[in-house]
Design a protein around this motif. Structure first.
Motif, PDB file in Angstrom:
ATOM      1  N   SER A  91     -33.865  17.223  73.187  1.00  0.00           N
ATOM      2  CA  SER A  91     -34.278  18.016  72.033  1.00  0.00           C
ATOM      3  C   SER A  91     -33.241  19.025  71.569  1.00  0.00           C
ATOM      4  N   ALA A  92     -32.427  19.530  72.497  1.00  0.00           N
ATOM      5  CA  ALA A  92     -31.465  20.569  72.125  1.00  0.00           C
ATOM      6  C   ALA A  92     -30.070  20.029  71.855  1.00  0.00           C
ATOM      7  N   LEU A  93     -29.907  18.708  71.850  1.00  0.00           N
ATOM      8  CA  LEU A  93     -28.556  18.152  71.809  1.00  0.00           C
ATOM      9  C   LEU A  93     -27.948  18.096  70.415  1.00  0.00           C
ATOM     10  N   ASP A  94     -28.646  18.607  69.415  1.00  0.00           N
ATOM     11  CA  ASP A  94     -28.003  18.794  68.125  1.00  0.00           C
ATOM     12  C   ASP A  94     -26.909  19.857  68.234  1.00  0.00           C
ATOM     13  N   ALA A  95     -26.928  20.630  69.319  1.00  0.00           N
ATOM     14  CA  ALA A  95     -25.904  21.655  69.538  1.00  0.00           C
ATOM     15  C   ALA A  95     -24.643  21.093  70.186  1.00  0.00           C
ATOM     16  N   ALA A  96     -24.676  19.822  70.614  1.00  0.00           N
ATOM     17  CA  ALA A  96     -23.508  19.191  71.241  1.00  0.00           C
ATOM     18  C   ALA A  96     -22.649  18.506  70.193  1.00  0.00           C
ATOM     19  N   VAL A 115     -21.783   2.277  78.581  1.00  0.00           N
ATOM     20  CA  VAL A 115     -22.004   3.131  77.419  1.00  0.00           C
ATOM     21  C   VAL A 115     -22.741   2.313  76.368  1.00  0.00           C
ATOM     22  N   ALA A 116     -24.004   2.669  76.120  1.00  0.00           N
ATOM     23  CA  ALA A 116     -24.812   1.921  75.155  1.00  0.00           C
ATOM     24  C   ALA A 116     -24.622   2.427  73.738  1.00  0.00           C
ATOM     25  N   ALA A 117     -24.365   3.721  73.598  1.00  0.00           N
ATOM     26  CA  ALA A 117     -24.155   4.302  72.267  1.00  0.00           C
ATOM     27  C   ALA A 117     -23.533   5.673  72.441  1.00  0.00           C
ATOM     28  N   ARG A 118     -22.847   6.124  71.406  1.00  0.00           N
ATOM     29  CA  ARG A 118     -22.278   7.467  71.433  1.00  0.00           C
ATOM     30  C   ARG A 118     -22.106   7.960  70.009  1.00  0.00           C
ATOM     31  N   GLY A 119     -22.112   9.260  69.882  1.00  0.00           N
ATOM     32  CA  GLY A 119     -21.977   9.864  68.556  1.00  0.00           C
ATOM     33  C   GLY A 119     -22.728  11.170  68.522  1.00  0.00           C
ATOM     34  N   SER A 120     -22.921  11.717  67.352  1.00  0.00           N
ATOM     35  CA  SER A 120     -23.687  12.954  67.234  1.00  0.00           C
ATOM     36  C   SER A 120     -25.159  12.688  67.535  1.00  0.00           C
ATOM     37  N   HIS A 121     -25.870  13.756  67.851  1.00  0.00           N
ATOM     38  CA  HIS A 121     -27.318  13.655  68.082  1.00  0.00           C
ATOM     39  C   HIS A 121     -28.003  13.044  66.862  1.00  0.00           C
ATOM     40  N   ALA A 122     -27.620  13.481  65.670  1.00  0.00           N
ATOM     41  CA  ALA A 122     -28.228  12.968  64.445  1.00  0.00           C
ATOM     42  C   ALA A 122     -27.958  11.473  64.280  1.00  0.00           C
ATOM     43  N   ARG A 123     -26.750  11.047  64.609  1.00  0.00           N
ATOM     44  CA  ARG A 123     -26.414   9.620  64.473  1.00  0.00           C
ATOM     45  C   ARG A 123     -27.229   8.775  65.437  1.00  0.00           C
ATOM     46  N   LEU A 124     -27.372   9.232  66.680  1.00  0.00           N
ATOM     47  CA  LEU A 124     -28.150   8.457  67.643  1.00  0.00           C
ATOM     48  C   LEU A 124     -29.630   8.409  67.250  1.00  0.00           C
ATOM     49  N   LEU A 125     -30.139   9.506  66.708  1.00  0.00           N
ATOM     50  CA  LEU A 125     -31.518   9.489  66.239  1.00  0.00           C
ATOM     51  C   LEU A 125     -31.715   8.454  65.131  1.00  0.00           C
ATOM     52  N   ALA A 126     -30.707   8.329  64.287  1.00  0.00           N
ATOM     53  CA  ALA A 126     -30.815   7.436  63.140  1.00  0.00           C
ATOM     54  C   ALA A 126     -30.577   5.972  63.490  1.00  0.00           C
ATOM     55  N   THR A 127     -29.848   5.693  64.573  1.00  0.00           N
ATOM     56  CA  THR A 127     -29.405   4.313  64.820  1.00  0.00           C
ATOM     57  C   THR A 127     -29.872   3.706  66.137  1.00  0.00           C
ATOM     58  N   VAL A 128     -30.375   4.526  67.080  1.00  0.00           N
ATOM     59  CA  VAL A 128     -30.746   4.006  68.401  1.00  0.00           C
ATOM     60  C   VAL A 128     -32.243   4.235  68.612  1.00  0.00           C
ATOM     61  N   GLU A 129     -33.012   3.153  68.576  1.00  0.00           N
ATOM     62  CA  GLU A 129     -34.470   3.274  68.630  1.00  0.00           C
ATOM     63  C   GLU A 129     -34.952   3.917  69.919  1.00  0.00           C
ATOM     64  N   ASP A 130     -34.412   3.500  71.056  1.00  0.00           N
ATOM     65  CA  ASP A 130     -34.861   4.063  72.332  1.00  0.00           C
ATOM     66  C   ASP A 130     -34.586   5.564  72.405  1.00  0.00           C
ATOM     67  N   TYR A 131     -33.448   5.967  71.895  1.00  0.00           N
ATOM     68  CA  TYR A 131     -33.092   7.391  71.885  1.00  0.00           C
ATOM     69  C   TYR A 131     -34.065   8.170  71.003  1.00  0.00           C
ATOM     70  N   ARG A 132     -34.336   7.634  69.829  1.00  0.00           N
ATOM     71  CA  ARG A 132     -35.248   8.308  68.903  1.00  0.00           C
ATOM     72  C   ARG A 132     -36.651   8.407  69.494  1.00  0.00           C
ATOM     73  N   GLU A 133     -37.121   7.344  70.139  1.00  0.00           N
ATOM     74  CA  GLU A 133     -38.465   7.370  70.721  1.00  0.00           C
ATOM     75  C   GLU A 133     -38.558   8.376  71.861  1.00  0.00           C
ATOM     76  N   ALA A 134     -37.518   8.448  72.701  1.00  0.00           N
ATOM     77  CA  ALA A 134     -37.518   9.421  73.795  1.00  0.00           C
ATOM     78  C   ALA A 134     -37.504  10.845  73.242  1.00  0.00           C
ATOM     79  N   HIS A 135     -36.729  11.051  72.196  1.00  0.00           N
ATOM     80  CA  HIS A 135     -36.676  12.370  71.563  1.00  0.00           C
ATOM     81  C   HIS A 135     -38.029  12.736  70.959  1.00  0.00           C
ATOM     82  N   ASP A 136     -38.670  11.784  70.294  1.00  0.00           N
ATOM     83  CA  ASP A 136     -39.961  12.060  69.673  1.00  0.00           C
ATOM     84  C   ASP A 136     -41.020  12.388  70.715  1.00  0.00           C
ATOM     85  N   ARG A 137     -40.957  11.727  71.870  1.00  0.00           N
ATOM     86  CA  ARG A 137     -41.910  12.047  72.948  1.00  0.00           C
ATOM     87  C   ARG A 137     -41.688  13.475  73.448  1.00  0.00           C
ATOM     88  N   GLU A 138     -40.440  13.860  73.572  1.00  0.00           N
ATOM     89  CA  GLU A 138     -40.133  15.230  73.987  1.00  0.00           C
ATOM     90  C   GLU A 138     -40.682  16.238  72.980  1.00  0.00           C
TER      91      GLU A 138
END
Length: 235
Positions: free
Chosen positions: A184-189, A200-223
């Protein structure tokens, strides 16, 4: 074994390593610190292999805080002075305030001069973790490696602490690599590296991973949903 990681850590840059338990996050951190030899590829510090450098030179450049880092059976202040021997009481209090330990310090019978039990057996897991982080923040090394700083903390405190670490590194021009399961706080990274099944499955800004990686977005939404639940005032 982790494969496919190409990482440059430099002063002023922040990187978060995320992924499920067992994917190699902590091993990667210890390897970056020079505490484990790389099993493949190359690792350099200012262009030189850490194993060829004096240990004091490596320690002056890189400070690492792991889950099992030692807390000594001495005073709070002397535990913080492990990072830098000339830490003043005012600097110590500022560091403890920064990691959320100000109220804890105020309740100690002798403040900074309070003796801690061997390996911090007299403090809670969350207090121990934040004490270690305060010590790391006081170290002069330009590179900081931190393993799971949010363990033993509730979600709001965990996110606040992660943001503190990332913002402090930027403000001081210090490079930081944080291993964390919190998203949840990784927009600061500056960069987030997602590790899956030893690669390495994916890398980039927090916003980019939210937009392009479904598993990452779902884990973030659960948090976020869990965090919102803890923020609801009882009726």
């Amino acid at each position: 074994m982790l494969t496919g990681l190409d990482l440059e850590v430099r002063p002023g840059r922040s990187v978060a390593l995320v992924g499920a338990s067992g994917v190699g996050k902590t091993t990667t951190l210890l390897t970056l610190a020079g505490l484990l030899p790389p099993v493949g590829g190359t690792l350099t510090l200012d262009g030189r292999v850490p194993a060829t450098l004096p240990s004091a030179q490596v320690a002056a450049a890189v400070v690492v805080t792991t889950e099992d880092a030692h807390v000594f059976g001495t005073t709070v202040l002397e535990n913080l002075r492990v990072a830098r021997g000339d830490v003043t009481p005012a600097e110590a209090r500022d560091a403890l305030d920064g990691v959320g330990l100000g109220p804890w310090l105020d309740l100690l019978p002798d403040g900074l001069d309070t003796l801690l039990g061997p390996d911090a057996r007299t403090v809670s897991g969350g207090e121990r973790r934040r004490l270690l982080l305060a010590r790391a923040l006081l170290a002069p090394a330009p590179l900081l490696l931190v393993d799971e700083p949010a363990e033993h903390l509730d979600a709001p405190a965990a996110d606040a602490l992660l943001r503190l670490l990332l913002s402090d590194a930027r403000a001081r021009g210090r490079g930081i690599v944080v291993v964390t399961h919190r998203l949840s706080a990784l927009d600061a990274a500056d960069e987030v590296v997602l590790l899956v099944d030893g690669r390495v499955a994916a890398r980039g800004s927090h916003a980019r991973l939210l937009a392009t990686v479904e598993d990452y977005r779902e884990a973030h939404d659960r948090e976020r949903a869990a965090l919102d639940e803890t923020s609801v005032e009882p009726g």
